[in-house]
Design a protein around this motif. Structure first.
Motif: not given
Length: 380
Positions: A328, A237, A204-205, A212, A234, A241, A207-209
């Motif tokens: 990010n 999501t 998750g970390c 961005e 992911g 995104e 993927n989120e970064t």
């Protein structure tokens, strides 16, 4: 030669065992192998797939955090412990190996311990810079301890066993493809290329970064190619995104997929890799000579991924960011610096390559040869 391999739980323990078996076969093509593992772990699928026979033993670890669920798990672990010794003896006695090798995981414990106490020549291989509990306990009972990195000795009673640093075997394709050829296969030009992933399940970390990071270099129009594997975590999501941001999953600059099935090609194409720091992944970064930004998983035994990452970090081969410190902005700043400073990027890549042991198969075979010779001498 008859070789008993004991491993279990995760690919990080199983794949090295399979690789060691393949290395042994290069010199001893008629060697017979038997794997021992748990019936429900990944080995139950991976070992037969690789063409080896698997005998199972029920073993489980103890949970330290108290909860009703963990109490139930611990009761099951105790029941398994009561029968594991006799089952291990049965496996060892029926196969009658010349050598037994453990590569970690709960299943390796009772099998390798029993083999050692029954007079079989034994060895273990520790993949991580921070050794697992099983290998820490076995180190004092086996004939030889093989280490991926010397730093593991800082956490072991090194005066109580014989050891050698062998490195960790990596898949052969990693070093066979040139960067230009890899980029051609992916449909990329010769621009700065990033490879990012969080493993088959994803992270998750990361993927989120990476969402961005991809938005940043895409919207700025930078000459950056980017391969990202978002994993199973992911799939619901990450594509959504990207769609919301108007960014395609595939273009002349992007290849965004759930799984990366051609890691050898993608790693060969990359200038910079952003990922976790499992032992096999880092061995491949070193073999390929790739600079990296490492975000160790904080939810692994003994925080071993952090210790793995710091081997590269201290050598100047990687930027290490603990997950609790990741933002990010920090990751984008690190990527931007390396995008503009190609001399630093090259220095990091060279530092990674210098950590690689290119004679790992020979080092492992040296251990096997010695143990086999001793086994033959003792059995007449």
């Amino acid at each position: 030669m008859r070789v008993l391999m004991a491993c279990g739980g995760t690919g990080g323990h199983i794949n090295p065992a399979l690789a060691i078996a393949d290395i042994i076969k290069t010199k001893y093509p008629d060697a017979e192998f038997l794997f021992a593992g748990t019936p429900n772990g990944m080995e139950a699928k991976l070992v037969p797939q690789a063409g080896y026979k698997l005998e199972t033993i029920k073993v489980a670890g103890f949970q330290r955090r108290l909860s009703l669920k963990n109490i139930g798990r611990n009761i099951k672990a105790v029941s398994y412990l009561a029968t594991s010794g006799s089952r291990a003896k049965e496996i060892v006695k029926s196969f009658n190996p010349d050598i037994a090798i453990g590569t970690g995981g709960y299943a390796a414990g009772p099998v390798i311990r029993k083999a050692a106490r029954m007079g079989v020549k034994t060895a273990i291989h520790e993949q991580n810079a921070y050794p697992g509990v099983t290998n820490k306990l076995l180190a004092k009972e086996v004939d030889h301890v093989m280490l991926t990195v010397i730093e593991a000795l800082d956490f072991m009673e090194k005066d109580k066993f014989e050891y050698s640093v062998t490195g960790l075997p990596v898949r052969s394709g990693i070093t066979k493809i040139s960067k230009p050829e890899a980029r051609r296969r992916l449909g990329f030009d010769d621009s700065f290329t990033i490879l990012s992933f969080g493993g088959s399940l994803g992270a998750g970390c990361i993927n989120e970064t990476m969402a961005e990071v991809i938005k940043w270099h895409t919207k700025k129009g930078l000459d950056i190619n980017h391969i990202h594997g978002y994993g199973g975590m992911g799939k619901d999501t990450f594509p959504a995104e990207m769609a919301t941001s108007g960014i395609p999953l595939k273009s002349s600059r992007l290849r965004i997929t759930e799984y990366i099935n051609d890691m050898d090609v993608c790693l060969a194409a990359a200038d910079l890799v952003i990922c976790r720091s499992g032992a096999s992944t880092l061995a491949e970064l070193q073999a390929a000579g790739r600079a990296s930004i490492l975000i160790p998983s904080p939810v692994v035994a003994g925080n071993h991924q952090y210790h793995n990452a710091m081997v590269l970090g201290k050598a100047g081969a990687a930027v290490v960011m603990e997950q609790k410190d990741v933002t990010n902005e920090k990751v984008i700043a690190a990527v931007e610096e390396l995008y503009h400073d190609r001399d630093k990027l090259e220095l990091m890549s060279c530092s990674a390559a210098q950590l690689h042991l290119n004679d790992t198969p020979k080092r492992i075979l040296d251990v096997i040869d010695k143990l086999y010779a001793e086994s033959l001498k003792e059995t007449g």
